[in-house]
Motif scaffolding. Structure first.
Motif, PDB file in Angstrom:
ATOM      1  N   TYR A   1       0.809  -1.220   0.000  1.00 51.37           N
ATOM      2  CA  TYR A   1       0.000   0.000   0.000  1.00 51.37           C
ATOM      3  C   TYR A   1       0.843   1.271   0.000  1.00 51.37           C
ATOM      4  O   TYR A   1       0.298   2.372  -0.092  1.00 51.37           O
ATOM      5  CB  TYR A   1      -0.949   0.002   1.200  1.00 51.37           C
ATOM      6  CG  TYR A   1      -2.017  -1.070   1.094  1.00 51.37           C
ATOM      7  CD1 TYR A   1      -3.122  -0.884   0.272  1.00 51.37           C
ATOM      8  CD2 TYR A   1      -1.907  -2.275   1.782  1.00 51.37           C
ATOM      9  CE1 TYR A   1      -4.095  -1.863   0.144  1.00 51.37           C
ATOM     10  CE2 TYR A   1      -2.877  -3.261   1.669  1.00 51.37           C
ATOM     11  CZ  TYR A   1      -3.960  -3.052   0.848  1.00 51.37           C
ATOM     12  OH  TYR A   1      -4.917  -4.033   0.721  1.00 51.37           O
ATOM     13  N   GLY A   2       2.158   1.117   0.128  1.00 53.11           N
ATOM     14  CA  GLY A   2       3.018   2.285   0.104  1.00 53.11           C
ATOM     15  C   GLY A   2       2.896   3.134   1.348  1.00 53.11           C
ATOM     16  O   GLY A   2       3.006   4.361   1.290  1.00 53.11           O
ATOM     17  N   ILE A   3       2.638   2.490   2.491  1.00 50.99           N
ATOM     18  CA  ILE A   3       2.511   3.212   3.746  1.00 50.99           C
ATOM     19  C   ILE A   3       3.675   2.844   4.651  1.00 50.99           C
ATOM     20  O   ILE A   3       4.401   1.875   4.412  1.00 50.99           O
ATOM     21  CB  ILE A   3       1.172   2.911   4.448  1.00 50.99           C
ATOM     22  CG1 ILE A   3       1.022   1.407   4.706  1.00 50.99           C
ATOM     23  CG2 ILE A   3       0.014   3.422   3.608  1.00 50.99           C
ATOM     24  CD1 ILE A   3      -0.274   1.034   5.392  1.00 50.99           C
ATOM     25  N   ALA A   4       3.865   3.606   5.713  1.00 51.57           N
ATOM     26  CA  ALA A   4       5.002   3.386   6.596  1.00 51.57           C
ATOM     27  C   ALA A   4       4.847   2.082   7.377  1.00 51.57           C
ATOM     28  O   ALA A   4       3.743   1.764   7.838  1.00 51.57           O
ATOM     29  CB  ALA A   4       5.129   4.549   7.572  1.00 51.57           C
ATOM     30  N   PRO A   5       5.929   1.310   7.568  1.00 49.31           N
ATOM     31  CA  PRO A   5       5.862   0.098   8.388  1.00 49.31           C
ATOM     32  C   PRO A   5       5.352   0.385   9.793  1.00 49.31           C
ATOM     33  O   PRO A   5       4.660  -0.443  10.384  1.00 49.31           O
ATOM     34  CB  PRO A   5       7.314  -0.397   8.390  1.00 49.31           C
ATOM     35  CG  PRO A   5       7.902   0.124   7.118  1.00 49.31           C
ATOM     36  CD  PRO A   5       7.254   1.467   6.921  1.00 49.31           C
ATOM     37  N   SER A   6       5.688   1.564  10.315  1.00 54.57           N
ATOM     38  CA  SER A   6       5.215   1.911  11.660  1.00 54.57           C
ATOM     39  C   SER A   6       3.695   2.024  11.695  1.00 54.57           C
ATOM     40  O   SER A   6       3.059   1.708  12.711  1.00 54.57           O
ATOM     41  CB  SER A   6       5.848   3.226  12.115  1.00 54.57           C
ATOM     42  OG  SER A   6       5.521   4.284  11.206  1.00 54.57           O
ATOM     43  N   THR A   7       3.087   2.471  10.577  1.00 52.40           N
ATOM     44  CA  THR A   7       1.624   2.557  10.506  1.00 52.40           C
ATOM     45  C   THR A   7       1.003   1.166  10.553  1.00 52.40           C
ATOM     46  O   THR A   7       0.001   0.944  11.240  1.00 52.40           O
ATOM     47  CB  THR A   7       1.195   3.269   9.211  1.00 52.40           C
ATOM     48  OG1 THR A   7       1.746   4.585   9.187  1.00 52.40           O
ATOM     49  CG2 THR A   7      -0.320   3.360   9.119  1.00 52.40           C
ATOM     50  N   VAL A   8       1.602   0.219   9.831  1.00 54.26           N
ATOM     51  CA  VAL A   8       1.106  -1.158   9.856  1.00 54.26           C
ATOM     52  C   VAL A   8       1.232  -1.737  11.256  1.00 54.26           C
ATOM     53  O   VAL A   8       0.326  -2.414  11.746  1.00 54.26           O
ATOM     54  CB  VAL A   8       1.873  -2.034   8.838  1.00 54.26           C
ATOM     55  CG1 VAL A   8       1.432  -3.493   8.941  1.00 54.26           C
ATOM     56  CG2 VAL A   8       1.640  -1.515   7.424  1.00 54.26           C
ATOM     57  N   ARG A   9       2.355  -1.472  11.917  1.00 54.78           N
ATOM     58  CA  ARG A   9       2.540  -1.981  13.283  1.00 54.78           C
ATOM     59  C   ARG A   9       1.497  -1.394  14.230  1.00 54.78           C
ATOM     60  O   ARG A   9       1.003  -2.069  15.140  1.00 54.78           O
ATOM     61  CB  ARG A   9       3.952  -1.674  13.769  1.00 54.78           C
ATOM     62  CG  ARG A   9       5.036  -2.491  13.070  1.00 54.78           C
ATOM     63  CD  ARG A   9       6.355  -2.408  13.815  1.00 54.78           C
ATOM     64  NE  ARG A   9       6.917  -1.063  13.797  1.00 54.78           N
ATOM     65  CZ  ARG A   9       7.733  -0.605  12.853  1.00 54.78           C
ATOM     66  NH1 ARG A   9       8.090  -1.409  11.835  1.00 54.78           N
ATOM     67  NH2 ARG A   9       8.210   0.621  12.904  1.00 54.78           N
ATOM     68  N   THR A  10       1.138  -0.129  14.002  1.00 53.22           N
ATOM     69  CA  THR A  10       0.099   0.505  14.836  1.00 53.22           C
ATOM     70  C   THR A  10      -1.243  -0.187  14.635  1.00 53.22           C
ATOM     71  O   THR A  10      -1.959  -0.475  15.598  1.00 53.22           O
ATOM     72  CB  THR A  10      -0.031   1.994  14.484  1.00 53.22           C
ATOM     73  OG1 THR A  10       1.209   2.655  14.784  1.00 53.22           O
ATOM     74  CG2 THR A  10      -1.151   2.646  15.280  1.00 53.22           C
ATOM     75  N   HIS A  11      -1.592  -0.475  13.361  1.00 57.02           N
ATOM     76  CA  HIS A  11      -2.847  -1.179  13.082  1.00 57.02           C
ATOM     77  C   HIS A  11      -2.813  -2.587  13.672  1.00 57.02           C
ATOM     78  O   HIS A  11      -3.831  -3.084  14.181  1.00 57.02           O
ATOM     79  CB  HIS A  11      -3.074  -1.261  11.574  1.00 57.02           C
ATOM     80  CG  HIS A  11      -3.331   0.073  10.931  1.00 57.02           C
ATOM     81  ND1 HIS A  11      -4.087   1.061  11.524  1.00 57.02           N
ATOM     82  CD2 HIS A  11      -2.927   0.574   9.717  1.00 57.02           C
ATOM     83  CE1 HIS A  11      -4.139   2.107  10.728  1.00 57.02           C
ATOM     84  NE2 HIS A  11      -3.448   1.841   9.634  1.00 57.02           N
ATOM     85  N   LEU A  12      -1.664  -3.259  13.593  1.00 58.48           N
ATOM     86  CA  LEU A  12      -1.539  -4.610  14.137  1.00 58.48           C
ATOM     87  C   LEU A  12      -1.722  -4.598  15.656  1.00 58.48           C
ATOM     88  O   LEU A  12      -2.405  -5.470  16.217  1.00 58.48           O
ATOM     89  CB  LEU A  12      -0.174  -5.188  13.769  1.00 58.48           C
ATOM     90  CG  LEU A  12       0.099  -6.638  14.168  1.00 58.48           C
ATOM     91  CD1 LEU A  12      -0.955  -7.565  13.576  1.00 58.48           C
ATOM     92  CD2 LEU A  12       1.489  -7.060  13.710  1.00 58.48           C
ATOM     93  N   LYS A  13      -1.146  -3.620  16.314  1.00 61.27           N
ATOM     94  CA  LYS A  13      -1.317  -3.487  17.768  1.00 61.27           C
ATOM     95  C   LYS A  13      -2.788  -3.283  18.112  1.00 61.27           C
ATOM     96  O   LYS A  13      -3.300  -3.855  19.086  1.00 61.27           O
ATOM     97  CB  LYS A  13      -0.471  -2.323  18.276  1.00 61.27           C
ATOM     98  CG  LYS A  13      -0.521  -2.141  19.786  1.00 61.27           C
ATOM     99  CD  LYS A  13       0.386  -0.994  20.228  1.00 61.27           C
ATOM    100  CE  LYS A  13       0.318  -0.802  21.740  1.00 61.27           C
ATOM    101  NZ  LYS A  13       1.193   0.320  22.186  1.00 61.27           N
ATOM    102  N   SER A  14      -3.471  -2.471  17.308  1.00 62.47           N
ATOM    103  CA  SER A  14      -4.895  -2.240  17.534  1.00 62.47           C
ATOM    104  C   SER A  14      -5.698  -3.516  17.314  1.00 62.47           C
ATOM    105  O   SER A  14      -6.672  -3.793  18.041  1.00 62.47           O
ATOM    106  CB  SER A  14      -5.396  -1.133  16.601  1.00 62.47           C
ATOM    107  OG  SER A  14      -6.768  -0.879  16.790  1.00 62.47           O
TER     108      SER A  14
END
Length: 364
Positions: free
Chosen positions: A330-343
């Motif tokens: 999706y071309g988004i930051a890995p940190s954003t994915v980690r935030t969604h995963l934590k949620s």
């Protein structure tokens, strides 16, 4: 838009049901009514993963082809629309976090080069197999879509949805036999056409594979029947008997592998359909697995209160990808994915990715 202009536009929308060639000019007028230089009326196929634009305006053939071939797979809005009610317009700000959108591949590589910034999307038809929607877009100079524009789109959306549905019905009634066979063969759902005795008249490609496998239905001496005589009372499971009834029916049939298949049986020689197959008893049988992925996804999202972004991450992981793979897609930051995963862990009560995959697999 005054009442007269609105009434005239609605009339034009319904004219498109009779003459689909009018969709192009009508979409342009819908877009103009909401101060939008571009828009599309599209269908996403969940089974094949393809995107088909019924019509578009203000988007070149080049960018339309790019979206269809490359960028629809990394579109940030699809999962959000699955969770939205039909006929309820939503702005890009309501669907995706601004930072995530502006850093995404589809915005940087597809939308921004065309001067697009803000989006207004409305789901029109949601089913287990597809999502039909209308989307409008404009540049930064136009500013975000406001509540008045959303309300205006909400007035138009139900009429667009009905026009698409009417056109579908007309197409199915008037399509030539050869073209109809081609359309059936393109479907991933198994479709069988039977005569009044249960004899096989036609099977699309998926239907041929289904009969060859013999784990749901089989063709014996030209007659279609369940894969085993132990699947229930012979009379109850007789497709020829069902075909002689007047109403459509849905049946659950045990599979050889222990699962369940759903048979939707539609008599084709009753009511207005008599004109299509006059003098011949015909029944159409549509076969699909009981658990259909899109409806399970929506159920999962609603059960745990997930956002579309969280659904994207969960489904990306379920396909065998890592958080880094989802970020790259999706071309988004890995940190954003980690935030969604934590949620996801917080909302579902799971602690590991493996537990999330088990939850998705076990969802009824």
């Amino acid at each position: 838009m005054d009442a007269a202009a609105l009434s005239h536009l609605i009339e034009q929308i319904y004219d498109c049901a009779i003459d689909p060639a009018l969709w192009s000019s009508t979409l342009e007028q819908i877009a103009a009514a909401l101060d939008s230089p571009a828009g599309t009326l599209s269908i996403s196929d969940f089974v094949t993963g393809t995107e088909r634009a019924i019509v578009w305006a203000g988007i070149s053939e080049h960018y339309q082809a790019l979206y269809r071939e490359q960028y629809h797979l990394c579109d940030l809005f699809g999962h959000e629309l699955i969770l939205r009610p039909v006929d309820e317009p939503a702005t890009s700000e309501q669907l995706v976090a601004e930072d995530e959108l502006l850093h995404s591949r589809i915005y940087r590589e597809w939308a921004a080069p065309q001067g697009f910034r803000y989006v207004l999307l409305t789901a029109l038809i949601k089913s287990q197999a597809r999502l039909a929607y209308i989307g409008l877009t404009r540049g930064p100079e136009g500013g975000p879509y406001d509540a008045e524009e959303q309300a205006r789109m909400a007035l138009l959306a139900p009429h667009v949805r009905r026009a698409i549905t009417i056109a579908d019905l007309i197409d199915h009634k008037t399509v030539e036999r050869g073209l109809f066979a081609d359309v059936l063969d393109a479907l991933s759902t198994a479709v069988l056409i039977l005569d009044g005795t249960g004899g096989l008249v036609h099977a699309n490609a998926a239907g041929e594979r289904l009969l060859a496998a013999g784990d749901v239905l089989r063709a014996r001496r030209g007659t279609v029947e369940p894969w085993s005589d132990r699947c229930g009372d012979g009379a109850a499971w007789s497709l020829s008997r069902i075909g002689q009834q007047t109403g459509a029916r849905t049946l659950a049939l045990p599979r050889r592998d222990g699962g369940t298949a759903i048979l939707s049986v539609l008599p084709l020689a009753t009511g207005r359909r008599k004109a299509v197959v006059a003098g011949h008893m015909r029944v159409a049988v549509f076969v699909q697995d009981q658990a259909a992925a899109p409806s399970r996804v929506e159920a999962l999202g609603r059960t745990f209160g997930l956002t579309g972004a969280e659904l994207r991450v969960l489904l990306g992981l379920s396909e065998g990808g890592s958080p880094a793979d989802v970020a790259a897609r999706y071309g988004i930051a890995p940190s954003t994915v980690r935030t969604h995963l934590k949620s996801l862990f917080t909302k579902t009560g799971m602690r590991r990715q493996k537990d999330l995959m088990r939850l998705l697999a076990e969802l009824p």
